[in-house]
Design a protein around this motif. Sequence first.
Motif, PDB file in Angstrom:
ATOM      1  N   GLY A  45      -3.871   4.985   4.099  1.00 51.66           N
ATOM      2  CA  GLY A  45      -2.609   4.343   4.684  1.00 51.66           C
ATOM      3  C   GLY A  45      -2.311   4.536   6.367  1.00 51.66           C
ATOM      4  N   SER A  46      -3.530   4.944   6.864  1.00 54.59           N
ATOM      5  CA  SER A  46      -3.458   5.082   8.250  1.00 54.59           C
ATOM      6  C   SER A  46      -3.809   3.838   8.877  1.00 54.59           C
ATOM      7  N   ASP A  47      -3.464   3.640  10.343  1.00 52.82           N
ATOM      8  CA  ASP A  47      -3.630   2.497  11.203  1.00 52.82           C
ATOM      9  C   ASP A  47      -5.266   1.982  10.886  1.00 52.82           C
ATOM     10  N   ARG A  48      -5.422   0.425  11.184  1.00 55.56           N
ATOM     11  CA  ARG A  48      -6.627  -0.058  10.840  1.00 55.56           C
ATOM     12  C   ARG A  48      -7.162  -0.679  12.112  1.00 55.56           C
TER      13      ARG A  48
ATOM     14  N   VAL B 161       9.542  19.451  -0.666  1.00 60.35           N
ATOM     15  CA  VAL B 161      10.264  18.467   0.183  1.00 60.35           C
ATOM     16  C   VAL B 161       8.979  17.519   0.455  1.00 60.35           C
ATOM     17  N   ARG B 162       8.834  16.451   0.421  1.00 59.11           N
ATOM     18  CA  ARG B 162       7.864  15.728   0.838  1.00 59.11           C
ATOM     19  C   ARG B 162       8.289  14.824   2.358  1.00 59.11           C
ATOM     20  N   LYS B 163       7.649  14.983   3.384  1.00 58.95           N
ATOM     21  CA  LYS B 163       7.822  14.283   4.679  1.00 58.95           C
ATOM     22  C   LYS B 163       6.691  13.365   4.855  1.00 58.95           C
ATOM     23  N   LYS B 164       6.820  12.078   5.133  1.00 57.41           N
ATOM     24  CA  LYS B 164       5.792  11.144   5.737  1.00 57.41           C
ATOM     25  C   LYS B 164       5.564  10.699   7.275  1.00 57.41           C
ATOM     26  N   PHE B 165       4.830  11.041   7.770  1.00 55.58           N
ATOM     27  CA  PHE B 165       4.735  10.753   9.253  1.00 55.58           C
ATOM     28  C   PHE B 165       3.779   9.580   9.728  1.00 55.58           C
TER      29      PHE B 165
ATOM     30  N   LEU C 256       0.914  -1.016  -0.010  1.00 51.13           N
ATOM     31  CA  LEU C 256       0.083  -0.052  -0.181  1.00 51.13           C
ATOM     32  C   LEU C 256       0.798   1.231  -0.001  1.00 51.13           C
ATOM     33  N   ALA C 257       1.766   1.235   0.849  1.00 48.11           N
ATOM     34  CA  ALA C 257       3.043   2.532   0.992  1.00 48.11           C
ATOM     35  C   ALA C 257       3.531   2.592  -0.404  1.00 48.11           C
ATOM     36  N   GLN C 258       4.093   1.562  -1.049  1.00 46.38           N
ATOM     37  CA  GLN C 258       4.642   1.695  -2.290  1.00 46.38           C
ATOM     38  C   GLN C 258       3.622   2.205  -3.408  1.00 46.38           C
ATOM     39  N   ALA C 259       2.313   1.741  -3.496  1.00 45.96           N
ATOM     40  CA  ALA C 259       1.623   2.398  -4.310  1.00 45.96           C
ATOM     41  C   ALA C 259       1.216   3.703  -4.133  1.00 45.96           C
ATOM     42  N   GLU C 260       1.142   4.442  -2.740  1.00 43.87           N
ATOM     43  CA  GLU C 260       1.068   5.583  -2.568  1.00 43.87           C
ATOM     44  C   GLU C 260       2.076   6.477  -3.068  1.00 43.87           C
ATOM     45  N   SER C 261       3.241   5.691  -2.867  1.00 43.38           N
ATOM     46  CA  SER C 261       4.558   6.508  -3.133  1.00 43.38           C
ATOM     47  C   SER C 261       4.711   6.757  -4.726  1.00 43.38           C
ATOM     48  N   ARG C 262       4.437   5.573  -5.570  1.00 43.06           N
ATOM     49  CA  ARG C 262       4.438   5.610  -6.657  1.00 43.06           C
ATOM     50  C   ARG C 262       3.704   6.708  -7.472  1.00 43.06           C
ATOM     51  N   LEU C 263       2.462   6.805  -6.904  1.00 42.95           N
ATOM     52  CA  LEU C 263       1.483   7.661  -7.492  1.00 42.95           C
ATOM     53  C   LEU C 263       1.959   9.320  -7.159  1.00 42.95           C
ATOM     54  N   LEU C 264       2.342   9.386  -6.019  1.00 41.11           N
ATOM     55  CA  LEU C 264       2.939  10.936  -5.474  1.00 41.11           C
ATOM     56  C   LEU C 264       4.151  11.157  -6.433  1.00 41.11           C
ATOM     57  N   ASP C 265       5.019  10.167  -6.548  1.00 42.10           N
ATOM     58  CA  ASP C 265       6.375  10.450  -7.325  1.00 42.10           C
ATOM     59  C   ASP C 265       6.042  10.711  -8.601  1.00 42.10           C
ATOM     60  N   ALA C 266       5.243  10.188  -9.395  1.00 44.63           N
ATOM     61  CA  ALA C 266       4.855  10.531 -10.684  1.00 44.63           C
ATOM     62  C   ALA C 266       3.769  11.426 -11.083  1.00 44.63           C
ATOM     63  N   LEU C 267       2.941  11.842 -10.233  1.00 51.49           N
ATOM     64  CA  LEU C 267       1.957  12.690 -10.619  1.00 51.49           C
ATOM     65  C   LEU C 267       1.861  14.005  -9.804  1.00 51.49           C
ATOM     66  N   VAL C 268       2.670  14.029  -8.914  1.00 48.94           N
ATOM     67  CA  VAL C 268       2.785  15.456  -7.933  1.00 48.94           C
ATOM     68  C   VAL C 268       3.930  16.262  -8.891  1.00 48.94           C
ATOM     69  N   LYS C 269       3.305  17.050  -9.900  1.00 44.50           N
ATOM     70  CA  LYS C 269       4.605  17.745 -10.659  1.00 44.50           C
ATOM     71  C   LYS C 269       5.261  19.078 -10.083  1.00 44.50           C
ATOM     72  N   GLU C 270       6.535  19.322 -10.057  1.00 43.25           N
ATOM     73  CA  GLU C 270       7.069  20.218  -9.464  1.00 43.25           C
ATOM     74  C   GLU C 270       7.115  21.295 -10.718  1.00 43.25           C
ATOM     75  N   GLN C 271       6.175  22.169 -10.757  1.00 40.97           N
ATOM     76  CA  GLN C 271       6.360  23.271 -11.686  1.00 40.97           C
ATOM     77  C   GLN C 271       6.498  24.907 -11.050  1.00 40.97           C
TER      78      GLN C 271
ATOM     79  N   GLY D 283      -8.462   8.190  -0.240  1.00 34.63           N
ATOM     80  CA  GLY D 283      -7.052   8.379   0.521  1.00 34.63           C
ATOM     81  C   GLY D 283      -6.343   9.795   0.199  1.00 34.63           C
ATOM     82  N   LEU D 284      -5.421   9.952   0.790  1.00 33.67           N
ATOM     83  CA  LEU D 284      -4.959  11.461   0.557  1.00 33.67           C
ATOM     84  C   LEU D 284      -4.276  11.468  -0.956  1.00 33.67           C
ATOM     85  N   GLY D 285      -3.770  10.300  -1.490  1.00 34.92           N
ATOM     86  CA  GLY D 285      -3.351  10.379  -2.838  1.00 34.92           C
ATOM     87  C   GLY D 285      -4.142  10.819  -3.897  1.00 34.92           C
ATOM     88  N   PHE D 286      -5.785  10.951  -3.610  1.00 34.65           N
ATOM     89  CA  PHE D 286      -6.397  11.273  -4.634  1.00 34.65           C
ATOM     90  C   PHE D 286      -6.343  13.146  -5.033  1.00 34.65           C
TER      91      PHE D 286
END
Length: 411
Positions: free
Chosen positions: A117-120, A40-44, A20-35, A87-90
């Motif tokens: 991706g929060s605790d369940r 800087v992205r930090k995960k907690f 799940l965390a890898q899918a979230e990271s792939r989404l944000l890496d590819a689609l959150v464009k820096e223009q 989820g937040l990735g949307f």
Amino acid sequence: MSSTSRLLRQWWSATDSKLLAQAESRLLDALVKEQHTTHVRKKFNIGGLNVIEFHKTPAASAADRVSNIQQHDHPTTIILTHGFGSGLGFFYRNINDLLISEKVSRVICIDWLGMGGSDRPPCWESPLRSFFSRSSSSSPSRAIDFFLDPLEHLLQNNSNSDNKHEHGINFHPNEKICLVGHSLGGYLAARFVMRKNNNNANGSNIKRVGGANNISKLILASPVGFQPPPPPGQRLPSSNMPPAMRLLDVLWSANITPQQIIRIMGDARGKRIVHRTLRGRIPHLSTLDVELLADYLYHITVAPPSGEYAMNSLLEPAVASEGRAGVYARESLGGGVMTEMLSRNGESKIQSVKVLFGDRDWMAFNQLAAVKEMSEMRSNLGIDANVHVLPEAGHHLYLDNTDAFIKHILD
């Protein structure tokens, strides 16, 4: 759930928290464009919540941001919260557009407890209603607290107090916060600002400090909950409903969620259904967007059941006698309720409330009730409160008309 059952479920669904965390990271890496800016992205994980913080530039450290606030430079922190089953990735299309604004210091995306991706927490600790009757083992207020108590804890992190988290997210006492919630997240965001000190259902003594009491702007995007449910005498009984609505009513009453259906389908069929559904609901997305978002959505959907049980703790489907069908909050925001609760909260710093709907939004049946509530808020509390309809947008208006959505957050 036993370890054997958990392993079998993970094998059948081909998922676990790491995937799940890898899918979230792939989404944000590819689609959150820096223009026009870098970030800087930090995960907690704070109090069980999956939280991702986007800073505008590498140089914009927490110390620099606090120093700017102390010097009366007040850029806003934007907090984005998702809807049911999401989820937040949307919010991937919105993050950079917010960061490039001089009005914004950072963007914080949060997954509600038991979702994304929060605790369940296990089902017996979740907002679970009875499977066998309409009586509730989790009242709406307790279900609300299930989600809001962890958010309260997160926002208590005050950079000037003993609540400061050395390796977490901190809020300056003067920091301005804009809280944005979509769909069920909009309902929960509204309930959060309606809270007073010491107002949670379990009676614990909470004194709001830091960010919890610094929300000055509230954006409710296609929210559920303004239109009160039709009273018993003004709704169709189940026996008179169309077959599809009757089936929905039975499944809803038994708390059989869409996520459970996807889990039963397993890996291959489940992924196909998620992909097809996403493509059907948001058809304008590019092929890359759909592939990454569908993979992410599949993993957050088949993760262990928890927060999804709020579906019938907080909401109920009903068909009014004139034939209008909808999903309603068991405890409405409309009819003066939100205005009254905000008037009681003397510590609230809310200055602006915006309710947004799309022009082809299935939640738009809440619009008239929202207009009346915003009018009461303006008249009785002096808050700048309005309802806006975004063109070329449906329920997922933050993806359908990103420019208009961002404009309403920043204005």
